[in-house]
Design a protein around this motif. Sequence first.
Motif, PDB file in Angstrom:
ATOM      1  N   ASP A  27       1.046  -1.037  -0.054  1.00 40.72           N
ATOM      2  CA  ASP A  27       0.275   0.297  -0.009  1.00 40.72           C
ATOM      3  C   ASP A  27       0.732   1.343   0.278  1.00 40.72           C
ATOM      4  O   ASP A  27       0.524   2.750  -0.339  1.00 40.72           O
ATOM      5  CB  ASP A  27      -1.147  -0.261   1.325  1.00 40.72           C
ATOM      6  CG  ASP A  27      -2.176  -1.233   0.873  1.00 40.72           C
ATOM      7  OD1 ASP A  27      -2.046  -1.418   0.503  1.00 40.72           O
ATOM      8  OD2 ASP A  27      -2.420  -1.754   2.225  1.00 40.72           O
ATOM      9  N   ASN A  28       2.255   1.145   0.649  1.00 42.81           N
ATOM     10  CA  ASN A  28       2.953   2.862   0.546  1.00 42.81           C
ATOM     11  C   ASN A  28       4.267   2.699  -0.559  1.00 42.81           C
ATOM     12  O   ASN A  28       4.207   3.668  -0.585  1.00 42.81           O
ATOM     13  CB  ASN A  28       3.251   2.533   1.862  1.00 42.81           C
ATOM     14  CG  ASN A  28       2.728   2.235   3.616  1.00 42.81           C
ATOM     15  OD1 ASN A  28       1.678   3.161   3.271  1.00 42.81           O
ATOM     16  ND2 ASN A  28       3.056   1.978   4.207  1.00 42.81           N
ATOM     17  N   TYR A  29       3.831   1.444  -1.678  1.00 41.51           N
ATOM     18  CA  TYR A  29       4.960   1.715  -2.671  1.00 41.51           C
ATOM     19  C   TYR A  29       4.228   2.613  -3.671  1.00 41.51           C
ATOM     20  O   TYR A  29       3.347   2.866  -4.031  1.00 41.51           O
ATOM     21  CB  TYR A  29       4.739   0.468  -3.734  1.00 41.51           C
ATOM     22  CG  TYR A  29       5.972  -0.342  -4.558  1.00 41.51           C
ATOM     23  CD1 TYR A  29       6.890  -0.014  -4.503  1.00 41.51           C
ATOM     24  CD2 TYR A  29       5.095   0.454  -5.753  1.00 41.51           C
ATOM     25  CE1 TYR A  29       7.773   0.058  -5.258  1.00 41.51           C
ATOM     26  CE2 TYR A  29       5.601   0.427  -7.011  1.00 41.51           C
ATOM     27  CZ  TYR A  29       7.358   0.011  -6.322  1.00 41.51           C
ATOM     28  OH  TYR A  29       8.704   0.075  -7.656  1.00 41.51           O
ATOM     29  N   VAL A  30       5.475   2.948  -4.107  1.00 42.15           N
ATOM     30  CA  VAL A  30       5.601   4.634  -4.581  1.00 42.15           C
ATOM     31  C   VAL A  30       6.723   4.813  -5.800  1.00 42.15           C
ATOM     32  O   VAL A  30       7.914   4.068  -5.147  1.00 42.15           O
ATOM     33  CB  VAL A  30       5.670   5.845  -4.306  1.00 42.15           C
ATOM     34  CG1 VAL A  30       5.749   6.416  -5.092  1.00 42.15           C
ATOM     35  CG2 VAL A  30       4.346   6.358  -2.943  1.00 42.15           C
ATOM     36  N   THR A  31       6.064   4.004  -7.110  1.00 41.01           N
ATOM     37  CA  THR A  31       7.589   3.866  -7.686  1.00 41.01           C
ATOM     38  C   THR A  31       8.485   5.027  -8.123  1.00 41.01           C
ATOM     39  O   THR A  31       7.849   6.361  -8.374  1.00 41.01           O
ATOM     40  CB  THR A  31       6.224   3.890  -9.397  1.00 41.01           C
ATOM     41  OG1 THR A  31       7.529   3.222 -10.715  1.00 41.01           O
ATOM     42  CG2 THR A  31       5.640   4.818  -9.933  1.00 41.01           C
ATOM     43  N   PRO A  32       9.530   4.602  -8.386  1.00 36.75           N
ATOM     44  CA  PRO A  32      10.550   6.022  -8.634  1.00 36.75           C
ATOM     45  C   PRO A  32      10.474   5.953 -10.064  1.00 36.75           C
ATOM     46  O   PRO A  32      10.891   7.460  -9.807  1.00 36.75           O
ATOM     47  CB  PRO A  32      11.660   5.086  -8.297  1.00 36.75           C
ATOM     48  CG  PRO A  32      11.253   3.115  -9.257  1.00 36.75           C
ATOM     49  CD  PRO A  32       9.601   2.965  -8.757  1.00 36.75           C
ATOM     50  N   TYR A  33       9.116   5.616 -10.723  1.00 35.22           N
ATOM     51  CA  TYR A  33       9.149   6.280 -11.896  1.00 35.22           C
ATOM     52  C   TYR A  33       8.028   7.643 -12.270  1.00 35.22           C
ATOM     53  O   TYR A  33       7.384   8.218 -13.168  1.00 35.22           O
ATOM     54  CB  TYR A  33       8.994   4.867 -13.502  1.00 35.22           C
ATOM     55  CG  TYR A  33      10.653   4.197 -13.350  1.00 35.22           C
ATOM     56  CD1 TYR A  33      11.146   4.780 -14.004  1.00 35.22           C
ATOM     57  CD2 TYR A  33      10.015   2.720 -12.953  1.00 35.22           C
ATOM     58  CE1 TYR A  33      12.498   3.899 -14.033  1.00 35.22           C
ATOM     59  CE2 TYR A  33      10.714   2.235 -12.494  1.00 35.22           C
ATOM     60  CZ  TYR A  33      11.667   2.434 -13.328  1.00 35.22           C
ATOM     61  OH  TYR A  33      13.550   2.256 -13.659  1.00 35.22           O
ATOM     62  N   LYS A  34       7.705   7.527 -11.121  1.00 33.56           N
ATOM     63  CA  LYS A  34       6.595   8.437 -11.925  1.00 33.56           C
ATOM     64  C   LYS A  34       6.796   9.727 -11.234  1.00 33.56           C
ATOM     65  O   LYS A  34       7.435  10.467 -11.089  1.00 33.56           O
ATOM     66  CB  LYS A  34       5.257   8.730  -9.720  1.00 33.56           C
ATOM     67  CG  LYS A  34       5.188  10.150  -8.602  1.00 33.56           C
ATOM     68  CD  LYS A  34       4.526  10.200  -7.445  1.00 33.56           C
ATOM     69  CE  LYS A  34       3.500  10.868  -7.665  1.00 33.56           C
ATOM     70  NZ  LYS A  34       3.277  11.756  -6.131  1.00 33.56           N
ATOM     71  N   VAL A  53       3.142   8.796 -14.970  1.00 33.99           N
ATOM     72  CA  VAL A  53       2.974   7.799 -14.142  1.00 33.99           C
ATOM     73  C   VAL A  53       2.910   8.464 -13.153  1.00 33.99           C
ATOM     74  O   VAL A  53       3.079   9.224 -12.179  1.00 33.99           O
ATOM     75  CB  VAL A  53       4.258   7.406 -13.772  1.00 33.99           C
ATOM     76  CG1 VAL A  53       4.503   6.203 -13.385  1.00 33.99           C
ATOM     77  CG2 VAL A  53       4.679   6.985 -15.418  1.00 33.99           C
ATOM     78  N   SER A  54       1.404   7.256 -12.227  1.00 32.60           N
ATOM     79  CA  SER A  54       0.867   8.372 -11.034  1.00 32.60           C
ATOM     80  C   SER A  54       2.085   6.769 -10.015  1.00 32.60           C
ATOM     81  O   SER A  54       2.663   6.640 -10.227  1.00 32.60           O
ATOM     82  CB  SER A  54      -0.089   7.395 -10.479  1.00 32.60           C
ATOM     83  OG  SER A  54      -0.354   5.908 -10.785  1.00 32.60           O
ATOM     84  N   GLU A  55       1.753   7.619  -8.624  1.00 33.93           N
ATOM     85  CA  GLU A  55       3.116   6.533  -7.816  1.00 33.93           C
ATOM     86  C   GLU A  55       2.450   5.239  -7.359  1.00 33.93           C
ATOM     87  O   GLU A  55       3.546   4.241  -7.175  1.00 33.93           O
ATOM     88  CB  GLU A  55       2.067   7.608  -6.155  1.00 33.93           C
ATOM     89  CG  GLU A  55       1.138   7.200  -6.160  1.00 33.93           C
ATOM     90  CD  GLU A  55       0.416   7.603  -4.331  1.00 33.93           C
ATOM     91  OE1 GLU A  55      -0.141   7.525  -3.451  1.00 33.93           O
ATOM     92  OE2 GLU A  55       1.688   9.111  -4.517  1.00 33.93           O
ATOM     93  N   LYS A  56       1.363   4.574  -8.340  1.00 35.14           N
ATOM     94  CA  LYS A  56       1.276   3.490  -8.117  1.00 35.14           C
ATOM     95  C   LYS A  56       1.563   2.825  -9.702  1.00 35.14           C
ATOM     96  O   LYS A  56       1.210   1.765  -9.525  1.00 35.14           O
ATOM     97  CB  LYS A  56      -0.423   2.911  -8.065  1.00 35.14           C
ATOM     98  CG  LYS A  56      -0.628   3.556  -6.310  1.00 35.14           C
ATOM     99  CD  LYS A  56       0.191   2.881  -5.583  1.00 35.14           C
ATOM    100  CE  LYS A  56      -0.243   3.453  -4.030  1.00 35.14           C
ATOM    101  NZ  LYS A  56       0.332   3.193  -2.996  1.00 35.14           N
ATOM    102  N   GLY A  57       2.106   3.754 -10.305  1.00 29.74           N
ATOM    103  CA  GLY A  57       2.286   2.924 -11.455  1.00 29.74           C
ATOM    104  C   GLY A  57       1.280   2.979 -13.270  1.00 29.74           C
ATOM    105  O   GLY A  57       1.649   1.851 -14.002  1.00 29.74           O
ATOM    106  N   THR A  58       0.241   3.483 -12.515  1.00 33.08           N
ATOM    107  CA  THR A  58      -0.998   3.974 -14.091  1.00 33.08           C
ATOM    108  C   THR A  58      -0.441   4.397 -14.897  1.00 33.08           C
ATOM    109  O   THR A  58       0.570   5.288 -14.342  1.00 33.08           O
ATOM    110  CB  THR A  58      -2.084   4.370 -13.007  1.00 33.08           C
ATOM    111  OG1 THR A  58      -2.440   3.384 -12.686  1.00 33.08           O
ATOM    112  CG2 THR A  58      -2.749   4.413 -14.287  1.00 33.08           C
TER     113      THR A  58
END
Length: 121
Positions: A27-34, A53-58
């Motif tokens: 739940d707390n994961y944020v992609t470094p590609y945001k 890119v959203s924090e969840k990778g969408t």
Amino acid sequence: MVKNIKFLTLIVILISLISCVQNREEDNYVTPYKGTWTGNYSGDQIGTLIMKVSEKGTVEVKRTSMEFQETFYTSLLGGGSGALSTMTPSASGFIVYGSLETKSGTWKMGALQGTWSVVKN
């Protein structure tokens, strides 16, 4: 028998705690590609790309070619490599493959194909 019930209860509690910790990490994961990535695609057709890119990778992809513009959605694949692949083509049939780690990839749209590259803003 009471020992077995206590032991089983302890096992169930431990499994529940481990599961909760794993769920919190996910739940707390944020992609470094945001963030916003901009660039171009070329080949059988040319145009510009904007990938948000959203924090969840969408990933929201906006592509523009001459007067034509469309927006479609995809997501980053697991593994942390920034790999992306359109699960379903856009309305026009445009599909992207590649990686935000390498900041490049390929695209296809029916018989048309080419490459793309982006930079993070």
